[in-house]
Every structure is written in C-alpha cells, then in structure tokens.
Design a protein around this motif. Sequence first.
Motif, short mmCIF file in Angstrom:
data_model
loop_
_atom_site.label_atom_id
_atom_site.label_comp_id
_atom_site.label_asym_id
_atom_site.label_seq_id
_atom_site.Cartn_x
_atom_site.Cartn_y
_atom_site.Cartn_z
N GLU A 1 -5.68 6.26 2.55
CA GLU A 1 -4.77 6.25 3.70
C GLU A 1 -5.52 5.88 4.98
N PRO B 1 0.09 2.77 -0.93
CA PRO B 1 0.06 3.45 -2.24
C PRO B 1 0.65 2.56 -3.32
N GLU C 1 1.49 5.92 -9.98
CA GLU C 1 0.10 6.38 -10.12
C GLU C 1 0.02 7.41 -11.25
N HIS D 1 -6.98 10.00 -2.03
CA HIS D 1 -5.76 9.58 -1.34
C HIS D 1 -5.95 9.58 0.18
#
Length: 492
Positions: A118, A124, A128, A114
Amino acid sequence: MQLYQSQQLKIYNSLTGEKEVFKPIHEGTVGMYVCGPTVYSNVHLGNCRTFISFDLVFRYLKHLGYKVRYVRNITDVGHIEDDADEGEDKIAKKARLEKLEPMEIVQQYSVDFHQIMELFNNQPPSIEPTATGHIIEQIETIRQIIENGYAYVSDGSVYFDVVKFNEKHHYGKLSGRNLDDMMANSRELTGQEAKRNPADFALWKKAEPQHIMRWPSPWGDGFPGWHLECTSMSTKYLGTKFDIHGGGMDLKFPHHECEIAQNEASTGHSPVNYWMHANMLTLNGKKMSKSTGNNILPREIFSGNNDKLSKAFSPSVARFFILQAHYRSILDFSNDAILAAEKGFNRLMEAIEALNELNPSAKSTLDIHSWKQQCYEAMNDDFNSPILIAQLFEAVKYINLVKDGKETLNAADIETLTRLIHAFVYDVLGLESEVKASAGAEKLEGAVNLLINMRNEARANKDFALSDHIRDQLAALGIQIKDTKEGTTFSI
C-alpha cells in the motif's frame, strides 16, 4: 472503442525467448497469475521490485481497457528451506524460533506485506488466495496426476515422476535445462531414497510427528509441496489455460518449471500463453543477502534508519527508482542512484504542477499526437517504463520552455497534455505526488492520535480491556505505541 483495439502490445515470453504480440484467450479480458510472498519474514526490496513490476503490467492492461483478473497468492505452508523437498518448512521454522503458532507468523508478515504494498501504491490483486485455504484443491490435483501416471506414493509422501513425464513432454523447456544434466548434478540429500529419481519433486509431504502444519489426505497426514499450490490456485480462478503467469527470475527453476509439468500432467496441455519474469535487484553492486548484511528493507528506506543511505526517501521516489529500469534488467540500488531518482521525480512533479499555471496561446508548437504515440509505443514494447519516463521528461522539458515563454501551447493542447501526463504518471506508473502522500500521512497520524486519546481515556476510567484491545489492534496493523512519562507516542 477500447484503447487495446488501437494499440499493439508485445510481451517478452520467457518460454519462447521472444517478444510476441499479446492476444488474450478471450477478447477484452485478461487472466494473470503472479507468485506472491512466502510470509515468514518482512518483504525485502527485491520482492517489492517484482510486485511493483507486475502492478505496472496490471495498471497498463486496465488502462488499455482490458478487464483483468489478477490473482496473486500468499504462500503460508509448504515452502521448504532452499527450495528443497526435505528439511523444515520456512514458516514452521520461524514459528519454532519465535515460540509462536505458525498462523501468528503468517498473520504478522501478511499484514506487513500488505502495508508495504500500500505504501508503494500497488493496487491489490483481484483475488489473493492462500495455500492453506486450498488444501482440498491441491489434493484433487495430486489425485489427477497419479491417475494419469505421472506421480507415485512413497512412505506417505507423493512425488512427481519427472522421468516418466519427460517421455511424452519436455521437463526443462522454460529454464532451458536438460533432464540428464539435472539428474547428474542432483545433490545427495537426506530422504532421496524415497524418490525413484533424484530430480523428482514432492507433491505431498508426509508430516513427521513433530510437524505442526498438517492435514489429512488419502496418503496420510501431511502438507502440500510448494510448487503444487500455484498450479491448483491459478487453474481454480483462471482456468486450465490462461494468459499471463509472472514472478521473479529466481522462480523460473524449479518453481515455474514444476508448475508447467504439474499442469501438463493433470490437464494434458500447457497452462500459460505468456510467461513473464522480473529480474533481480542488487545493492551496491552485490547480491542482496541477510546473512552478509548486504540488505535493506523498504521501511528502512522510508524512515532513513539504515547504514546504507544518506537520508530517508519516500515510497514514491523508491517506486520511481525501480520503474526507471526495465523489469527484465538487473537493477542496482545505491545511495547515489536513489538520490538521482529523487531529483528526477521532483522535476517531474514540479512540471505537472506548472501545467496548471501555463498561459494558453493561439497555437501550439508541440505535436501532441506524435508525443502521445511515442509514450504508447514505449509501454507496448514489453512495458518499457524507462522509455516511457524518458518521453515524460521530453514533455517536462517542453512545459518548462512554455513556462519561460520560449514555446507555446493552446488551451486544448494544455488540457490534452495534462490528461495524458496524469494518465501515464498516476494511473500507469502508479506514482503519487509528495503533496498527496503527505496529506495521507497527516490523515493517518490524526486517526492514530484519535485512537491513542480514546485509549488514554479508557485507561483513566480503568477500562483496561478496551485499552489493551486498541493497543493490540494497532500492533496488528504494524503501529507500535509506547507509553512514557511525557505521554504516548507511536511508530510505524
């Protein structure tokens, strides 16, 4: 009127081998599923290319005005080494080697994934889901496949009967493989005696006594097959028929082929209208491989701490480099290639800054409408980002001519050009100016230093519980702090 009503988007469908006009199942909405990472190690640059490619797809569909439900999973159980049905689960193996709980491994590398996404400015996904969070759904899918006659139980495991399935369906239609050839070329592996046919694949694996990750099922304690999770999670959140399924080219067989078979065996119809596959990334002309050392991680690019590159490069430059190639073409990463990308990226950003300083004239010598349509034609042609970038550099050339007094733009066209370039560069390509990225880095540094000061104060007050808590929370976010005689420093 939404943009998609005036633009004809074509997508290359891996299933048919042709570019097809995109028509979503439900007008104005798109369901897209992309196979996410198996979280047992740091995400590598080849994986990042796939996720950046589908971030581009996600961004452009939203730019056109579609409401997009983007589902990208986390594989946290069931992925056996070498994509086989026998052997050790990748996460369980890593946990054993590191002497950690499997879920510690999952947490560590999910956080890393993650953070990298980012840094690359990937948006995103809408949802998920994790494989371990959907064991019940996977068991129900297996029940349905058994009930329909396409799976069998063997010594506590459940296998998909590929030969039986192929009598009425076509196993191999996505990858273009022939079942007879697959059967003839199947390797003799330990545990094959449990299968009726060598090409059969596991839906549920019996857990041996030493296996840590295990769940109760109607067939005994075990864990789901790798292919099954994506079938269960995609249909749960997108329905038994949805618009787009994406992933890396390496997943076409066996993973995506098995997904199609599982869906057809459980529902009676094919699950996806458009299959999309991003191609591989090579390093200095060779396949990336940890075992040979021909490998580089995103953080090594950003920090410059590697033996492959002459300097550090920002995430936006690396993203720009990736988007300079079409997602379906093989892309080679090298020092010279990313240096060239950095020069191009800087030229683009300098031109965007120059837009704010242009003096308007009474009339324009640029046909904005024609240029705009060429930009859309590029993206409508299977998300052709390199052609879009070429069109953006046509605008860069023109902006520089206006700046030098050799061409003219009126105030309205300067405003239109600024709006369009911002839309394509920032919203669609997902690039960030170095100024913005630098400001973000400064804010992060300030926030971490504030926490370090709080920790130092806690230590001075002998509040070691708070001190350790701050250190551990930062470590969970991938921020390591180091205490020295000179003071406390941190690294990411």
